[in-house]
Structures are given as structure tokens and as C-alpha cells.
Design a protein around this motif. Structure first.
Motif, PDB file in Angstrom:
ATOM      1  N   MET A 256      54.326 -28.576 -81.378  1.00 37.99           N
ATOM      2  CA  MET A 256      55.532 -28.894 -80.618  1.00 37.99           C
ATOM      3  C   MET A 256      55.195 -29.171 -79.158  1.00 37.99           C
ATOM      4  O   MET A 256      55.743 -30.089 -78.539  1.00 37.99           O
ATOM      5  CB  MET A 256      56.547 -27.751 -80.733  1.00 37.99           C
ATOM      6  CG  MET A 256      57.227 -27.715 -82.103  1.00 37.99           C
ATOM      7  SD  MET A 256      58.288 -26.282 -82.338  1.00 37.99           S
ATOM      8  CE  MET A 256      59.759 -26.793 -81.467  1.00 37.99           C
ATOM      9  N   ALA A 257      54.282 -28.381 -78.607  1.00 36.97           N
ATOM     10  CA  ALA A 257      53.889 -28.585 -77.214  1.00 36.97           C
ATOM     11  C   ALA A 257      53.234 -29.951 -77.034  1.00 36.97           C
ATOM     12  O   ALA A 257      53.331 -30.561 -75.981  1.00 36.97           O
ATOM     13  CB  ALA A 257      52.936 -27.472 -76.778  1.00 36.97           C
TER      14      ALA A 257
ATOM     15  N   ALA B 183      54.141 -32.528 -78.694  1.00 38.10           N
ATOM     16  CA  ALA B 183      55.134 -33.501 -79.166  1.00 38.10           C
ATOM     17  C   ALA B 183      54.767 -34.111 -80.507  1.00 38.10           C
ATOM     18  O   ALA B 183      55.066 -35.272 -80.789  1.00 38.10           O
ATOM     19  CB  ALA B 183      55.357 -34.594 -78.128  1.00 38.10           C
ATOM     20  N   ALA B 184      54.100 -33.318 -81.339  1.00 37.55           N
ATOM     21  CA  ALA B 184      53.812 -33.774 -82.695  1.00 37.55           C
ATOM     22  C   ALA B 184      54.843 -33.133 -83.631  1.00 37.55           C
ATOM     23  O   ALA B 184      55.048 -31.924 -83.572  1.00 37.55           O
ATOM     24  CB  ALA B 184      52.403 -33.367 -83.102  1.00 37.55           C
ATOM     25  N   TYR B 185      55.480 -33.933 -84.468  1.00 33.22           N
ATOM     26  CA  TYR B 185      56.578 -33.430 -85.294  1.00 33.22           C
ATOM     27  C   TYR B 185      56.076 -32.867 -86.616  1.00 33.22           C
ATOM     28  O   TYR B 185      55.380 -33.549 -87.374  1.00 33.22           O
ATOM     29  CB  TYR B 185      57.573 -34.554 -85.565  1.00 33.22           C
ATOM     30  CG  TYR B 185      58.679 -34.182 -86.525  1.00 33.22           C
ATOM     31  CD1 TYR B 185      59.692 -33.306 -86.134  1.00 33.22           C
ATOM     32  CD2 TYR B 185      58.710 -34.699 -87.819  1.00 33.22           C
ATOM     33  CE1 TYR B 185      60.716 -32.965 -87.012  1.00 33.22           C
ATOM     34  CE2 TYR B 185      59.735 -34.361 -88.702  1.00 33.22           C
ATOM     35  CZ  TYR B 185      60.732 -33.495 -88.289  1.00 33.22           C
ATOM     36  OH  TYR B 185      61.739 -33.156 -89.163  1.00 33.22           O
TER      37      TYR B 185
ATOM     38  N   SER C 182      62.466 -36.671 -85.697  1.00 34.28           N
ATOM     39  CA  SER C 182      61.041 -36.612 -85.350  1.00 34.28           C
ATOM     40  C   SER C 182      60.774 -37.160 -83.954  1.00 34.28           C
ATOM     41  O   SER C 182      59.755 -36.849 -83.350  1.00 34.28           O
ATOM     42  CB  SER C 182      60.232 -37.417 -86.368  1.00 34.28           C
ATOM     43  OG  SER C 182      60.675 -38.764 -86.385  1.00 34.28           O
ATOM     44  N   ALA C 183      61.700 -37.977 -83.438  1.00 37.82           N
ATOM     45  CA  ALA C 183      61.453 -38.621 -82.147  1.00 37.82           C
ATOM     46  C   ALA C 183      62.093 -37.879 -80.990  1.00 37.82           C
ATOM     47  O   ALA C 183      61.858 -38.204 -79.839  1.00 37.82           O
ATOM     48  CB  ALA C 183      61.975 -40.054 -82.181  1.00 37.82           C
TER      49      ALA C 183
ATOM     50  N   PRO D 192      62.983 -34.953 -78.243  1.00 36.84           N
ATOM     51  CA  PRO D 192      62.197 -33.933 -77.546  1.00 36.84           C
ATOM     52  C   PRO D 192      62.313 -32.613 -78.293  1.00 36.84           C
ATOM     53  O   PRO D 192      63.352 -32.320 -78.873  1.00 36.84           O
ATOM     54  CB  PRO D 192      62.852 -33.832 -76.169  1.00 36.84           C
ATOM     55  CG  PRO D 192      63.745 -35.010 -76.057  1.00 36.84           C
ATOM     56  CD  PRO D 192      64.034 -35.509 -77.426  1.00 36.84           C
ATOM     57  N   GLN D 193      61.252 -31.838 -78.286  1.00 40.56           N
ATOM     58  CA  GLN D 193      61.256 -30.576 -79.014  1.00 40.56           C
ATOM     59  C   GLN D 193      62.181 -29.583 -78.311  1.00 40.56           C
ATOM     60  O   GLN D 193      62.150 -29.473 -77.100  1.00 40.56           O
ATOM     61  CB  GLN D 193      59.832 -30.016 -79.071  1.00 40.56           C
ATOM     62  CG  GLN D 193      58.811 -31.014 -79.584  1.00 40.56           C
ATOM     63  CD  GLN D 193      59.017 -31.377 -81.040  1.00 40.56           C
ATOM     64  OE1 GLN D 193      59.479 -30.557 -81.803  1.00 40.56           O
ATOM     65  NE2 GLN D 193      58.685 -32.608 -81.407  1.00 40.56           N
TER      66      GLN D 193
ATOM     67  N   LYS E   5      63.853 -26.333 -76.650  1.00 41.59           N
ATOM     68  CA  LYS E   5      63.290 -25.171 -75.964  1.00 41.59           C
ATOM     69  C   LYS E   5      64.104 -23.955 -76.337  1.00 41.59           C
ATOM     70  O   LYS E   5      65.191 -24.076 -76.898  1.00 41.59           O
ATOM     71  CB  LYS E   5      63.345 -25.401 -74.453  1.00 41.59           C
ATOM     72  CG  LYS E   5      62.491 -26.573 -73.990  1.00 41.59           C
ATOM     73  CD  LYS E   5      62.641 -26.770 -72.483  1.00 41.59           C
ATOM     74  CE  LYS E   5      61.907 -28.010 -72.035  1.00 41.59           C
ATOM     75  NZ  LYS E   5      62.564 -29.258 -72.504  1.00 41.59           N
TER      76      LYS E   5
END
Lengths: 237, 615, 184
Positions: free
Chosen positions: A26-27, A29-31, A227-228, A230-231, A233
Motif C-alpha cells: 500500500m505504501a 501504491a501497489a494494489y 485499484s487506481a 489512493p490507498q 489512511k
């Protein structure tokens, strides 16, 4: 000093000691698909959507500690097929009628199923008889859509310090219950400020009088696939 | 070789007083006091309330909330997880027929029907007068003397139509369990073959004396030399487990004896605890000395509730003889005592981390691992969890030495193994063999004839066909927790697998998606085939679902829930093929039956009011 | 869409327990209908008013299975269509009609025909043999017959239907990307 890394589908992912594969991904930005993981809560590992293969073995990436040099497979036909089956199980286990659901378009179950191209629930439906609790002045509970991810249970217990929610029974009969003799949300100390009010990935815990305010086409996952985005928080749903 | 050690039990608790509607402080306070007002003991508290009242009354729940300072949902979540706990009245007499395949083979279904008929009660429901409920439960561990049932959690075995008639009369006449003929509660331990464990008369304290003479570290070395491996089935090295736990940092260390013998077809721990409790407890005590524990638990499965008083007496006697408690055998630095926790009907609690959750008064959900219990177990402290038989073997090793033990069995599977033999054989019971014994040898010894298949290690184990009877019971060939169920040629192996699939669906804890939803889906698919609605499509679906369970599940239950089906498909394919009656897909449900309510409501019976099968 | 290499594909369509919304959405492909009729001809369909379906290449089914007639029509489609497509929420998971599934059918019929607030006294549950009897539960069509492809949506958008039909006609698994795959 170069930082420690592992690979996720061949891509190099740095990580800090103590991070799980999910946290590091996640850090970066991989889904990796997930439903029961939330950065603000202790990993749980129950939905199994985030299952990856590490050294050829299936494991939940949200609970597996990252280690230097691991070769992690995630976005493969095999794993996505298995994840799709899990999603299909979640869809037939409850009553998921998206057209009438306020969460539609903002629902992580639905968006994950879009992402993994689930065209049909495939299995025979259980069509369980589950209640709706409209007792609370501000919030509605529609248990038909519960996927038993325990996010609200954990948020209420571990962050809000309230224990408003818990799971009861077991197996396919497992269900979400509310901490009141009446079993009703209105008779608990649940509040809109609780983290538990904001973590439901589906359409169980719904704020009243706000449904369908965003038109179709402009909802969270209408604009971008899950998937695109932002993760999330901690503290955000 | 054959010896029957009868254990006569008449400690059955009396049934609840139906007039005592209010759960007064008088009955709750002693229970709370006995459990130190500690919420970690919630399961035990709930179980004892249930034992007194037949269910957990609302006012008891209210009092627990204030006394233990726990939320209501914790109690409700617990009570509804364990199948022996009830938050609503469930009958003054709660009858549960053991539903293992071996009970079924001995006619349990017809006996249950008889009881329901005689007592005018529907299966799974409480009679209208609140007197009785009759249902089924997972294997109660009485396969060598089935069919069996539990009445208010106390076992009644060797059921016949006549015995069921007797039970019905006692129930109808509201005779308290304490006044039932003691003979009804007799559990026999059929010990058919003895070897080093069952054949040795280990004097209480002798293994502890050997330990103290040799020293803890040296005794651990002996365990290492013995190559003892865990007897719960997985076969992890006992010395490694103890050594890791000994080295782990913690405020307290704990020893846990896993007597949650829930694997259908297994009953050797029942026998060990009934006949060799000292040897088991001595093994726990020496483990405590080695890892530095002062506290231990025996987690006794709820189905073995009848053993509780017996075990408590053994513990008390050992305390009196300075074999337990403070200053064991006069060593001021050797303190160790044991509590017994009784389970409440949840197979999953046999999984060690679920067992620990249950010990902590929670739902029995397997934890994420690592960390493992050896470093983070009970109350997050270093904990050794071992099988009953493992502790018993450790006592023998402490007494006779590791080299002696390693010389028995095979190179990688030292010592002996207790097998619980049941099913189609003349002499069901407990057989102790050195590891390496062939399946054929066991079959010959137990008097099995025309054997078609053997299910070793229960539903989660392996199903062997005739061409495999030359294989050996050993970790390197066929590992086992002890179940050995025999099926002769008259048995339908599809029905065997279907029974096991129902078991897994019933016992799934519901934590992870694949097992929670996958096991009932699999159950429904097997039932579809059983109803004659199967097609090759369903067969392919069953295979796919099994593979998914295997790869995606959280714990061993889900991983192994596919075993019975995959094994029987591989080895007894015709049992499936003959159920694939349709070339093309047909629905799981009967379409004509699905119109029955509408027919009834409209009074119609014309041709348009029916649906035949598709052409 | 590519031009048809051989004879036109025969397509039958029907709405079972549905609202015809998935048919409306098919019509919403607008001018692409001209391309479509170059490739296909319609057998049984609300567009043709043909009452029974003959041998077809594609069956396009909207709506779930809520009564005996739905079952018979669905079986006729399955028997005659090489490829069966389940279109829309109702066909795929029972949809709106399946919202009655948690109620006993007797309670539903009683409320609607006998005890509901707007029912005149003396009304009874109709028993005319012309009327199809209701099933205890509403089922998606894949729980009654084998289904080959699915186009989800309530209804699927015209673009989703157009893309999926193109894929299927070309012999490909329908592949709906972001924005085309929808359950609402």
C-alpha cells in the motif's frame, strides 16, 4: 544503507521492519485486493481476498510479515480466479441487491468485484433472512449486506473503546450483533464520531438521509476503479 | 491381550429445577468465586450456569455484565458460538445424538426417529411443554460403543431401541438425571492391545522423581533423544517445542493439555484420561519443570464432561501426595498446578490457537500465526500445547530414557501410537502399536472382514482403499491423530464423505470466507448428488470448490475439509458416478416441490400447477 | 462491429421476472441497431412477437425465475439456444423480485390478495389455471439451467450490452472494463 525490499509481481517494493506485505504494498501504491484490512486497525486476515503466493504457498498478505528478498505473486490469473470465487461466495452468502443499496458506487465489495471482473455470483444463493435496524436516529443497519469482515467490531472495540458490535454464532450462521439487550443500535452508545461508523466496506452501517445524494457517474468507484484510488489512511473508510 | 477397564461414572449433574425461574445471586456467586471473577474464565462460568439451569438466563447475563465488566455482546457472541450453550431455554432434557458415520452405521438415525416419535418432538426443536429437545451433535467419541448420545452433556452409549425406550420413559416422567439408573451412564474402555504405554504400570511420581534426579535440561535432552513427536496428528518435534518455549521470554509460562478430542472417530484420549490420568498429568508436570511453568490447563472436550469429577479427584490426590501444587516432591522451587477447562461443543477448539482463545474466554477462532503459542500463547505468554498422548509418552521417556524410546517404532516415528478403532470390525476399541504397523495388521487384529476402506485420522485424514492396506501408520507414511474407522464392502463411500462434509460445515468457525461459505456450499452440492440431482457439471464444481478450500482457508479445518471428498473421488469414483444421473445441469431444488405452497394456497392441481423434469 | 461472414445469427430474447429494462437498454444501442441487424435476425422476442423460440444461436434472457411459466420458457430457451446469456440483475441474482425471498410465499399471497390494507373484503387468491403458479422463492436463471454468459447491470448500459454482444458474436468471453461492468 539501502532499504530492504521484496518483489511483488516482479516489481521491487521497499519495506520497513515489521511491515506486512500488504502495508508495504500500500505504501508503494501497489494494489492487492482486500476487504477486511484497514490501515488503522490490527490486521485480521479473515476475508482472504488479499491472499498472495509467497514461495509458492498461499498466504494472506495483510498478516504476513515482509522479509527481504521475498518473491510475492499477486496479480496472476490463478490468484485472481480464486479471489473471484471468494467474492462470489460473499455475494451468495448475503443479500446483495446493488440497485437498491445506498452504498452502491462507494462499496468496496462491489468495486473489488468490478476490478476482478465478477460477471456472476455463480453459486446457488443462500438468500438468508436478515433484519434491518432503523432504530438509531442517525444510522441505519442493513445486515443483509454484511460480509463479516469485523472492521466495525474491531474499530468499536480497539479504537472507540465501546464494543458496540460483535460476531455471534459460527459457520454460515455467523452474524453481526449489537451491544444492547434489545439488540438495537439506538440502545447503544454508538455515535457518528465513532470510527466504527465509517469503516463498513459495504452497505451495512449507513448514515441516514444522505443516501443517493451523489448521482450515478460521480460516485467513488464510478470515477476510478478501486485499484487506481489512493490507498486509504487510518481513520478513513 | 484384551482387557476391559470399566469406568463407572455416576457423577451426572442433576437437571435444572424448572420452577427456579430467577437466577439468584446464591447460584451465581459461587460460580464467579470459583473462577476468581475473571473474564478469562467466561466459558467455564457460562458452562456452569448452563449446567445449573439448562440455559443461561437473561438475569445471569445481566449480572455477568456488571460482575465481570464485560460487554453484553461478548457473552452473546460466546454463547452462540459454542453449540452446548443456550441463551434460551432448550428443554429440561437436551438430547443430542452423536452423528458420526460410525453411529449412523449402527442405526442412530432410526433410534433418533424413535425418540422423537415417542416424545412427540421435532428434531432440533424444543417440545411445546419445554420438557425436551432432541437433535444431533458431532461425534461424541464413543464410536467403540455406539450409537451414543448426550443427555444434558452426559454420555449414554450402546443405544438400542429398548434403551431409547427407557430414556424416553425417564424423560417423560421427569426423573432427574441423578436418579437415572447408573448403568445407563457406563462408559467402557475397550483396551484391545497394550504396548509400552498401556502395558506399563507407572507409579505416580516415578517419572517426576526421575526428572528431579536427572535435572530438567538433561530430561529435555532425553526427550530430544527419544525423537518424540506430537500425537495430535501433525507430528511436530516435542523437544523442539519445549525447548523453544523454555527459551522464550515471558512473565509466565503455561502448559496446556489438548484433550479436545473432537476428530470424529477418535476416542483414545478419553481412554487415557479415564485409565491413565496420572501418566498424562505427570507428563504435564515434567513439561512444566522443563519450560518453567507454574500453571497448566487440561482443555477437556465438553463431550467428556463425565470425566471431570474423576480428573479433579486425580488432581486432588496428586496435590495431597505432593505431586502437584506448591513444592512438588519437596522441591521448594517446583510449583505447578492444573485447572481443567471444559469445552462446550466446538471442534475447532482442538486447533491449538483456537483452544487458547477458548481458554481465554473467547470464541474459538484460530489465530494468525506466527507468532506461535510457544512464544505467544495463553495470555500472550509462552505456552506449550500438546496432545494427551504426547504428555503420557513424555512420562515414559522421563522414566525409561530417550534411547529406549527411540528404539521402538521406526527411524522417524519413534515409540507407539494409540489407535481408536471403530466401524465394521468385531473388536472396536483402543489398540496400541509401535509405529510402522501396517493397516492390514490392524484390520486383522480388530477382526475386520471384507474391508473396503479405512479412514485414518478422521475426516481430515486420509481414506485408504484396499490396495493401500500394506501402508504403515507412521509420520513418514500415514500420519494420524488416532482415528481408524473401518468400512466394509456394504458401505457407500459417497455417504461416508457426505457425512464428513456435513461435519465440517457444522464445525466451521466462520472466521474466513472460504471455509465459512465454502463448506456449506460443498455440503449443499453433496446433498444435491445424494438427492439424485447431480450431473457432471456438479461433479466438476465439487472438485473446484475443494481445491479452493485447500488453498485459501485460514486453518487446518478448511484445508482438510476437502480431504474426504477428494480422497473418495480418487479412490471410489463409481460411488460418485452412479449419482450423476443427469447428462445436463439440473437445479439443486425440486421445481415441482417449489410450487407446493402456491398449490396449497390456490387449491390448484391442474397440469399447469406442476413442473416435471426438463427433457 | 465486423460484418457477418456467413448467414445471420439467430437471436431470441425474453423477459422472465423482469421489467423489460434490459430490453430497453438493448434498444438504447441506438444507431448501432443497424449494425446489429446486419449480423443477427430475431426469433422469439418482444421485438418480433414470435411466441415460441426455434433453434437459435443466442438466447438473451432478462429477469429471474419466479413462476412455473418462467421455468417453462427458460427451458425452451435452453433447449433451443446454443448460447444462453443471462442479462441484468434479476436474471443474475433474482434482483428486485427476489426481495420477497425472506418471506414465506403464503405471507406474500395473503398480504397481496386477502389481508392487505387496500383489499376489498371477500377477495381470494386467484386460482385461474391460466395464471402461472409462483415458486416458493425467486431464483436467478443459473440456478435453474446452465448459463453460458452473464451481462450484469440494472440494466446493463447500452455500451455494455453492445460490447458483450460483440465479444460473444466474435466467439470471445465478454470482457467489460471499468465503467461498463456495473451491478446497478
Amino acid at each position: 544503507m539501502s532499504e530492504a525490499t521484496f518483489t511483488l509481481d516482479g516489481k521491487t517494493i521497499p519495506f520497513r521492519e515489521g511491515q506486512t506485505i500488504m502495508q508495504a504494498a500500500m505504501a508503494a501504491a501497489a494494489y492487492i485486493p482486500r476487504l477486511c484490512y484497514h490501515p488503522g486497525l490490527k490486521p485480521h486476515g479473515s476475508c482472504k481476498l488479499c491472499t498472495v503466493k509467497v514461495n509458492g504457498r498461499h498466504t494472506a498478505s495483510c498478516t504476513y510479515q515482509a522479509q527481504p528478498g521475498l518473491a510475492v505473486e499477486s496479480d496472476t490469473e490463478e490468484l485472481n480466479g480464486e479471489r473471484r470465487s471468494l467474492l462470489q461466495m460473499l455475494f451468495v452468502e448475503g443479500n446483495h441487491f446493488c440497485p437498491s443499496c445506498e452504498a452502491s458506487g462507494n462499496c468496496q465489495l462491489q468495486a473489488t468485484a468490478y476490478e476482478l471482473k465478477m460477471m456472476t455470483p455463480h453459486y446457488d444463493h443462500f438468500f438468508p433472512d436478515r433484519p434491518v435496524d432503523a432504530s438509531h436516529p442517525e444510522y441505519l443497519l442493513d445486515f443483509n449486506r454484511c460480509i463479516l469482515c469485523s472492521l466495525c467490531v474491531r474499530a468499536s472495540r480497539d479504537v472507540d473503546g465501546k464494543n458496540v458490535f460483535a460476531l455471534a454464532e459460527r459457520g454460515i450462521k455467523t452474524r453481526l450483533i449489537v451491544n444492547a439487550e434489545s439488540g438495537l443500535l439506538a440502545d447503544t452508545n454508538f455515535s457518528a464520531d465513532d470510527m466504527a461508523a465509517h469503516v463498513c466496506p459495504v452497505g451495512v452501517i449507513l448514515r441516514k438521509r444522505t443516501g443517493f445524494s451523489v448521482p450515478i457517474g460521480q460516485r467513488t468507484y464510478d470515477i476510478n476503479p478501486i485499484s487506481a484510488l489512493p490507498q486509504p489512511k487510518a481513520g478513513e473508510s | 491381550m484384551v482387557s476391559d477397564a470399566d469406568l463407572h461414572v455416576n457423577d451426572a449433574p442433576s437437571r435444572s429445577d424448572p420452577d427456579a425461574a430467577i437466577f439468584g445471586a446464591a447460584s451465581l456467586d459461587p460460580i464467579l468465586a470459583r473462577h476468581n471473577h475473571d473474564a478469562n474464565n467466561l466459558l467455564q462460568i457460562l458452562r456452569e450456569i448452563q449446567e445449573q439451569h439448562g440455559y443461561i438466563p437473561p438475569d445471569a447475563v445481566d449480572r455477568l455484565i456488571t460482575s465481570l465488566k464485560i460487554p453484553r455482546v461478548k457473552i452473546e457472541g460466546m454463547a452462540a458460538f459454542y453449540s452446548f450453550l443456550h441463551l434460551q431455554p432448550h428443554g429440561e432434557y437436551r438430547v443430542l445424538f452423536s452423528d458420526n458415520i460410525t453411529d449412523r452405521m449402527l442405526g442412530s438415525a432410526a433410534l433418533m426417529e424413535q425418540m422423537c416419535r415417542e416424545l412427540w418432538v421435532e428434531p432440533g426443536k424444543v417440545s411445546e411443554d419445554g420438557l425436551v429437545s432432541v437433535g444431533t451433535t458431532s461425534c461424541t467419541g464413543m464410536c467403540d460403543q455406539g450409537p451414543a448420545l448426550l443427555v444434558n452433556n452426559i454420555a449414554v452409549t450402546n443405544l438400542t431401541a429398548q434403551r431409547v425406550g427407557t430414556l424416553c420413559e425417564l424423560i417423560r416422567n421427569r426423573v432427574p438425571l441423578s436418579r437415572w439408573p447408573a448403568e445407563l451412564f457406563t462408559v467402557t474402555n475397550h483396551i484391545r492391545r497394550k504396548d509400552i504405554l498401556l502395558g506399563s504400570e507407572l507409579a505416580p511420581g516415578s517419572a517426576l522423581a526421575a526428572l528431579l534426579a536427572r535435572g530438567a535440561a538433561q530430561t529435555l535432552d532425553e526427550i530430544k533423544i527419544s525423537k518424540l513427536r506430537g500425537r495430535g496428528g501433525a507430528g511436530f518435534s516435542t523437544a523442539t517445542k519445549w525447548e523453544t518455549c523454555r527459551a522464550a521470554l515471558g512473565e509466565q509460562h503455561y502448559v496446556v493439555c489438548n484433550a479436545d478430542e473432537g476428530e470424529p472417530g477418535t476416542f483414545k484420549d478419553r481412554m487415557l484420561l479415564a485409565s491413565c490420568a496420572d501418566t498424562v498429568i505427570e507428563g504435564m508436570t515434567l513439561c512444566a519443570r522443563i519450560i518453567g511453568a507454574q500453571k497448566g490447563f487440561i482443555y477437556l472436550r465438553g463431550e467428556y464432561r463425565y470425566l471431570l469429577e474423576h480428573l479433579q479427584r486425580v488432581l486432588q490426590r496428586r496435590r495431597e501426595h505432593k505431586l502437584l501444587g506448591r513444592g512438588i516432591l519437596g522441591h521448594p522451587d517446583f510449583d505447578f498446578d492444573i485447572d481443567i477447562h471444559v469445552g462446550a461443543g466446538a471442534y475447532i477448539c482442538g486447533e491449538e490457537s483456537a483452544l487458547i482463545e477458548s481458554l481465554e474466554g473467547k470464541r474459538g477462532t484460530p489465530r494468525n500465526r506466527p507468532p506461535f503459542p510457544v512464544t505467544h500463547g495463553y495470555l500472550n505468554q509462552p505456552t506449550v500445547v500438546n496432545n494427551v498422548e504426547t504428555f503420557a509418552a513424555a512420562s515414559l521417556i522421563a522414566l525409561h530414557g530417550g534411547a529406549w524410546y527411540a528404539g521402538i517404532g521406526t527411524g522417524t516415528s519413534s515409540g507407539t501410537k494409540l489407535l481408536s478403532v471403530s466401524g465394521d470390525c468385531a473388536h472396536p476399541g483402543i489398540y496400541e502399536y509401535p509405529f510402522g504397523v501396517t493397516v492390514a495388521q490392524v484390520l486383522a487384529d480388530c477382526g475386520a472382514k471384507n474391508t473396503q476402506a479405512v479412514q485414518v485420522s478422521g475426516p481430515s485424514g486420509v481414506c485408504l482403499a484396499e490396495n493401500e492396506f500394506g501402508r504403515r501408520i507412521a509420520f513418514e507414511d500415514i500420519p494420524t491423530a488416532g482415528a481408524f474407522m473401518v468400512f466394509d464392502r456394504s458401505r457407500d463411500m459417497f455417504e461416508v464423505a457426505r457425512n464428513f462434509v456435513h461435519f465440517f460445515a457444522h464445525e466451521s468457525c466462520g472466521f474466513c470466507t472460504p471455509c465459512r461459505v465454502g463448506t456449506p456450499l460443498l455440503r449443499n452440492m453433496m446433498d444435491k448428488l445424494a438427492r439424485g440431482r447431480g450431473s457432471p457439471y456438479d461433479f466438476a464444481e465439487i472438485e473446484k470448490l475443494n481445491l479452493l478450500l485447500q488453498s485459501m482457508s485460514h486453518c487446518g479445518l478448511g484445508h482438510s475439509a476437502c480431504n474426504p471428498v477428494l480422497d473418495t473421488i480418487a479412490k471410489f469414483r463409481p460411488a460418485y458416478d452412479q449419482r450423476l444421473l443427469h447428462k445436463d445441469y439440473v437445479p439443486a431444488f425440486d421445481l415441482d416441490y417449489a410450487l407446493s405452497q402456491a398449490r396449497r394456497m390456490t387449491g390448484r392441481d391442474d397440469t399447469g400447477a406442476h413442473l416435471g423434469e426438463a427433457e | 462491429m465486423a460484418t457477418a461472414p456467413g448467414p445471420k445469427l439467430k437471436v431470441a430474447t425474453v423477459s422472465l421476472a423482469g421489467c423489460f429494462g434490459c430490453h430497453m437498454s438493448l434498444l438504447d444501442i441506438d444507431e448501432r441497431l443497424f449494425d446489429l441487424v446486419e449480423l443477427v435476425e430475431f426469433d422469439r422476442s418482444p421485438l418480433t412477437d414470435i411466441k415460441h423460440c426455434g433453434p437459435c444461436d443466442i438466447g438473451y434472457i432478462e429477469g429471474g425465475v419466479c413462476n412455473a411459466e418462467n421455468v417453462q420458457v427458460l427451458r425452451e430457451f435452453r433447449a433451443n439456444c446454443r448460447t444462453l446469456i443471462s442479462v441484468g440483475a434479476c436474471a443474475i441474482n433474482g434482483g428486485l423480485p427476489a426481495q420477497r425471498n425472506h418471506l414465506p410465499l403464503s405471507a406474500v399471497l395473503d398480504e397481496i390478495y386477502q389481508s392487505g390494507p387496500c383489499i376489498a373484503t371477500g377477495c381470494t387468491i386467484p386460482n385461474d389455471p391460466e395464471l402461472p403458479l409462483l415458486l416458493n422463492k425467486v431464483h436467478p436463471i443459473h440456478e435453474v439451467v446452465k448459463v453460458d454468459y452473464f451481462i450484469p447491470g440494472c440494466p446493463p448500459s447500452a455500451d455494455a450490452i453492445w460490447k458483450a454482444l460483440n465479444d460473444i458474436i466474435a466467439g470471445r468471453e465478454p470482457n467489460l472494463g471499468h465503467g461498463l461492468i456495473h451491478y446497478d
